[in-house]
Design an enzyme around this catalytic site. Sequence first.
Site, short mmCIF file in Angstrom:
data_model
loop_
_atom_site.label_atom_id
_atom_site.label_comp_id
_atom_site.label_asym_id
_atom_site.label_seq_id
_atom_site.Cartn_x
_atom_site.Cartn_y
_atom_site.Cartn_z
N CYS A 1 58.37 -25.92 94.74
CA CYS A 1 59.56 -26.79 94.69
C CYS A 1 59.17 -28.27 94.66
CB CYS A 1 60.43 -26.51 95.91
SG CYS A 1 61.78 -27.67 96.12
N CYS B 1 64.60 -24.57 105.53
CA CYS B 1 64.29 -24.27 106.92
C CYS B 1 62.81 -24.53 107.16
CB CYS B 1 64.55 -22.79 107.22
SG CYS B 1 66.25 -22.29 106.88
N CYS C 1 66.61 -28.04 89.50
CA CYS C 1 67.78 -28.86 89.87
C CYS C 1 67.86 -30.11 88.99
CB CYS C 1 67.75 -29.22 91.35
SG CYS C 1 66.20 -29.88 91.92
FE1 SF4 Z 1 63.30 -27.16 94.52
FE2 SF4 Z 1 65.12 -28.03 92.80
FE3 SF4 Z 1 63.70 -25.83 92.28
FE4 SF4 Z 1 65.54 -25.84 94.22
S1 SF4 Z 1 65.91 -26.06 92.03
S2 SF4 Z 1 63.47 -24.95 94.30
S3 SF4 Z 1 65.34 -27.91 95.02
S4 SF4 Z 1 62.93 -27.94 92.47
#
Ligand code: SF4
Length: 455
Positions: free
Chosen positions: A234, A2, A435
């Site tokens: 992230c 968001c 991820c």
């Molecule tokens: Fe970002 Fe991937 Fe971590 Fe989610 S898992 S916060 S998309 S780096």
Amino acid sequence: MCGEVGVYGHERAAEIAFQINWLHQNRGQDSFGVKVWNKDRVEGPGNREEQPTEKYYRKQIKGLEGRIAIAHVRYATSGTQSIKNSQPLSYNDMAIAHNGNLTNAESIRKDLESQGRTFISEGSDTEVILQLIKSSEESTIENKVIDALKKVEGAYSFVFMAENKLIAVKDKWGYRPLSMGKFGDAYVVASERQALARNSVTNIKELNPGEMVVIDKTGVNSYDFGKASKLQQCVFELVYFANPCGAIFGMKMDGAEFRYQNGIRLAREHPVEADVVIPVSDSGNHAAQGYAKESGIEYREGLLRSHSAGKTFTLCNQELRAKAVQQKHTAIKSVVNGNRIVVVDDSLVRGTTAKKIGRMLKNAGASEIHMRIASPPVKFPCHYGIATPTKEELIAANMVKKEISEEIEVDSLEYLSKDGMLNPLENADDFCKACFDGSYAENLGDLVQIGQLRS
Ligand code: SF4
Ligand code: MG
């Protein structure tokens, strides 16, 4: 994912919040909303289930009274798609716009419900924060917020208004970007620095992880509620999500440069003989330019992108995404026909776009198609605000490269390595890459209990 905006101390607070949030459309298209603080209560039009328009601005936002406002664009990650879960989420005396995803919302919600508290949303993790603030026995609003923050886990950057104050918070891990600056005498907070800078906001600074900023008639007060020893900013924000025209997380490098450099390393790691390099526009543009520069292969626009089709990744279901992808790109025959094509994209998540692109390039006469992805395979779900909730949806979690190449109808497929992706970062340890490698920072016990975590 968001985007959010908060404005304090301007007679056109709602208008400014709207304008700045307009530049957050890359962060979500499921809903858009603005709320103002006027005469000691929250007011404002209903949230919309789509992107804002000029007409909406003129009819619903222009002239709204109130010197504090917050705004939100939503890309549904937790809770259903219902308009009831759109934001800002508000009661009469407080409102919140949240970016991120709480990992223990479900158990807190159950606890609060068993104590007789009634929720207005359908499973929204954001309302858990409002309810915790409301039920806190602390005496000041600042301490109530801190009290609530002690109980929640996961990712949150949010703006909140109550009691004539604007409060902005970034979680201790620093998962999501959040910046603040000055607009004349007013203060403005927004997810992305670019949205502030492009609206003439000055003195912009990124909030620290674990920082709560309270803006009221006494000025700006900052509280430190504890920063994690190892941050989790992230990295996917840089790879894909954040607008590439700006820098986030207090970095000097903007997103475009990060992606360009990744394209250069992608060409070094996975060279191939070809006639043209084309991007899957727009998100693959910078990486494709880097690939072309490093490989010496000519860069061309071989896929025309229709901008009215929007950003497919953030559409709320697979059927809509597939449809939008079909409408979104058209292969340009004069670029593609008879040529060996390197086609570059920023990431491969569900494979929705890649499948259509492979077929489209083949139909336009490509003699070979080599797909190059400027990030490693996404194999693990994100629990911190990006909508890849299950492994089943992630193409690279379920198929090896050869199988994917067949599925998307390309002659070869290669990804940038994790080290390659992290190379431009001065402080790669301060980034979440879960991820890509499954290394989640937190105990995800709550998600195991409610069956969302499938590793
Ligand atoms: Fe970002 Fe991937 Fe971590 Fe989610 S898992 S916060 S998309 S780096
Ligand atoms: Mg894309």
